[in-house]
Design an enzyme around this catalytic site. Sequence first.
Site, short mmCIF file in Angstrom:
data_model
loop_
_atom_site.label_atom_id
_atom_site.label_comp_id
_atom_site.label_asym_id
_atom_site.label_seq_id
_atom_site.Cartn_x
_atom_site.Cartn_y
_atom_site.Cartn_z
N CYS A 197 5.86 -9.04 6.98
CA CYS A 197 5.84 -7.59 7.08
C CYS A 197 4.79 -6.95 6.18
CB CYS A 197 7.22 -7.09 6.66
SG CYS A 197 7.86 -5.91 7.79
N CYS B 91 5.12 -4.61 11.20
CA CYS B 91 6.15 -3.77 10.59
C CYS B 91 5.63 -3.20 9.28
CB CYS B 91 7.45 -4.53 10.40
SG CYS B 91 7.28 -6.11 9.60
#
Length: 248
Positions: free
Chosen positions: A82, A163
């Site tokens: 992420c 993300c």
Amino acid sequence: IYKWHYSGLNRWHGAGSTADFQKIIQERCDTYTQTIRPGSRSRNCQAIRQAFMSAFISKDPCKATKEDYNSLINLAPPTVPCGQQVFWSKTKELAHEYAKRRRLMTLEDTLLGYLADGLRWCGEPGSSDLNIWSCPDWRKDCRTNYLSVFWEVLSERFAESACNTVRVVLNGSLENAFDSMSIFGRVEAPNLRPQVELEAWLVHDTGKPPSDSCSGSSIRKLKSILDGRNVKFRCMDNLSRDQFLQRS
Ligand code: APR
């Protein structure tokens, strides 16, 4: 001569497959899994090489589909931790240098991106070999060729997995730093998930004035694509290559 030219291995307008394609894939896979990312889940390089070959060998080189690459991509999905993703468009070398210095990851830092980087491949119906003489050209022959479809589907999966905050390095020395027809513009930006935040960096050649900025029409176009998907957007411009690489 006429018949040979138009039905033979030489008929496409793009350069042929990279010599030793299979060997390079196998060697890069071994290097990546043993040396570059030894911590990553151990991957079966022989299975990956075989899945890569099965995707296009013996097939019409102008009839590639995303599904042809499903088994290959499922063996090694292009996902990264992420917040570590870096996208690029017309800034390949700079984006890779930036990612390396900041320990971030471009598509070419994932296993499949690393394997295929800079290579060319296509097959021929009725043959179990690669065509080393010519492969379809995106413009002159067909868009649905195996090389283009590979980068599109891999880029799509890479973007879908983003993300937190991700970055894109754009070329501020071009009149349109954002190109809606590029892979970043057509495939990656439109596939970012809601709530992701995209940071765009417009970087121009050192010693020259920039040709595009965050308030220009190309970046407004990018902003509108992202607004439609609820993707947050920040933009930094007027950075020379040296300033960009040294900053933070
Ligand atoms: N090796 C060879 N060709 C590549 C590679 C690669 N590693 N990556 C992309 N390509 C092809 C694509 O077909 C693309 O059209 O080269 C072209 C690069 O063109 P640019 O206009 O510079 O950039 P863009 O089209 O936006 O593609 C780069 O897509 O692959 C993703 O994550 C990557 O964000 C990056 C973007």
